[in-house]
Enzyme design. Structure first.
Site, PDB file in Angstrom:
ATOM      1  N   HIS A 234       9.084 -37.477  21.786  1.00  0.00           N
ATOM      2  CA  HIS A 234       8.966 -36.479  20.727  1.00  0.00           C
ATOM      3  C   HIS A 234      10.368 -35.995  20.345  1.00  0.00           C
ATOM      4  CE1 HIS A 234       4.826 -36.639  22.092  1.00  0.00           C
ATOM      5  NE2 HIS A 234       4.464 -35.925  21.047  1.00  0.00           N
TER       6      HIS A 234
ATOM      7  N   SER B 123       2.477 -40.333  20.908  1.00  0.00           N
ATOM      8  CA  SER B 123       1.753 -39.113  21.269  1.00  0.00           C
ATOM      9  C   SER B 123       0.269 -39.437  21.478  1.00  0.00           C
ATOM     10  CB  SER B 123       1.969 -38.046  20.182  1.00  0.00           C
ATOM     11  OG  SER B 123       1.472 -36.789  20.574  1.00  0.00           O
TER      12      SER B 123
ATOM     13  N   GLU C  12       6.725 -40.884  28.347  1.00  0.00           N
ATOM     14  CA  GLU C  12       7.365 -39.746  27.681  1.00  0.00           C
ATOM     15  C   GLU C  12       6.348 -38.623  27.595  1.00  0.00           C
ATOM     16  OE1 GLU C  12       6.639 -38.313  24.480  1.00  0.00           O
ATOM     17  OE2 GLU C  12       4.921 -39.604  24.112  1.00  0.00           O
TER      18      GLU C  12
END
Length: 343
Positions: free
Chosen positions: A308, A120, A238
């Site tokens: 995630h 992230s 992602e």
């Protein structure tokens, strides 16, 4: 009773590291229960430092810019093998990238044989470190795109495949054995690679540096000194809470800035927590993949187990790997960890 960490992962952690140091340099902790559960699980195995981050915060961040910068620069004080694990993502690292003393942080990571793990928002920090290493012609330290405290080890139901993947990369790095991640891509990508890109044989292997992470962070670093330049690389991406049209828009930005055009392969991981709307009329991620594939020569694969999500692989940033795939949609990434250099 909280399910504990598997014994095999406990052994891997205690053999390879002296402690876990939590790193909170992005968003403030909003999942208090996840923080507590994660600490309980990990602290039963190995000493954990950074528990004060549970209640720290300034606005939406885990602390002021000065406090969060200090968290990163305190890495320079580490002298023994440590797993530096992100508490959570969110937003915040971008505000302090220009203030980090990369030389001190890098030397401490390498000299102590420590690992910086997260995903992230941590993508920004890891890519900035890789860019600094490129600019100074230095082999990178150990940077893992992997689990974090709250969402992963703090989950009510601990994902055992996530634990197995973390155990695998620990064994790979410290025992000097290959790391291998296997998955299946989709029929859409198989058609793109073996029909539309007719130059590809029935089975394909290529070697390149693997890098990437969160797409939003990668796109936002374009034009800055904090994005490494891997011509002929394998880019893994992602994201979360991003509708496919936003994903496509960021990918066009990467294409127009020659980031994607210079890659051998683009690997789509998980893109989660978005909802289709009426005006989509069927538009989705497969349409994004088709659009990007038609505009570049890179191999396009999807389904990589990362993002995630609870079930995630852990993989090393900035290291050479072999990518193999075939018409049966079977894919493998293999890192030969004799390439990891602690000098």
């Amino acid at each position: 009773m909280i399910p504990s960490i598997p014994n095999s992962l406990k052994n891997a952690l205690t053999i390879s590291f002296k402690k876990i140091q939590l790193i909170a340099c992005s968003g403030r902790v909003v999942n208090q229960s996840g923080f507590e559960i994660g600490i309980e699980r990990l602290a039963s195995t190995i000493p954990v430092f950074g528990t004060e981050f549970k209640n720290s915060g300034y606005q939406r961040f885990s602390g002021t810019d000065e406090e969060r910068l200090a968290v990163i620069e305190n890495i320079a004080q580490i002298t023994e093998p440590t797993l530096l694990m992100g508490v959570r993502g969110g937003y915040g690292i971008s505000r302090i990238l220009h203030q980090i003393n990369y030389d001190l942080v890098l030397k401490a990571l390498k000299n102590s044989r420590s690992v910086l793990s997260g995903h992230s928002d941590f993508t920004a920090l890891q890519l900035a470190i890789l860019a600094w290493c490129q600019q100074h012609n230095i082999f990178p330290p150990s940077l893992w795109q992997g689990p974090m405290l709250c969402a992963d080890f703090g989950a009510e139901h601990l994902n055992l495949k996530m634990c197995t993947a973390l155990e695998a990369i620990i064994a790979s790095q410290f025992n000097k054995t290959p790391l291998q991640i296997q998955w299946k891509t989709s029929e859409v990508c198989s058609k793109i690679n073996f029909v539309n890109k007719s130059k590809i044989d029935s089975e394909k292997k290529l070697n390149a540096v693997v890098w990437g992470g969160n797409l939003t962070l990668i796109a936002h670093l374009i034009g800055t000194p904090y994005l490494p330049q891997y011509d002929g690389g394998i880019l893994i991406i992602e994201d979360v809470n991003e509708h496919p049209y936003r994903i496509e828009r960021m990918l066009w930005q990467l294409l127009h800035s020659n980031v994607i055009k210079n890659q051998k392969a683009i690997i789509f991981s998980e893109f989660t927590h978005w909802k289709p709307v009426e005006q989509d009329h069927g538009y989705g991620l497969n349409n994004v993949i088709d659009a990007i594939a038609s505009a570049c020569d890179a191999i396009i694969l999807n389904g990589f187990p990362f993002g995630h999500v609870a079930e995630k692989a852990t993989w090393p940033q900035g290291l050479l790997a072999e990518l193999a795939f075939n018409q049966n949609e079977e894919c493998t990434l293999t890192w030969d960890n004799e390439l990891i250099d602690f000098n």
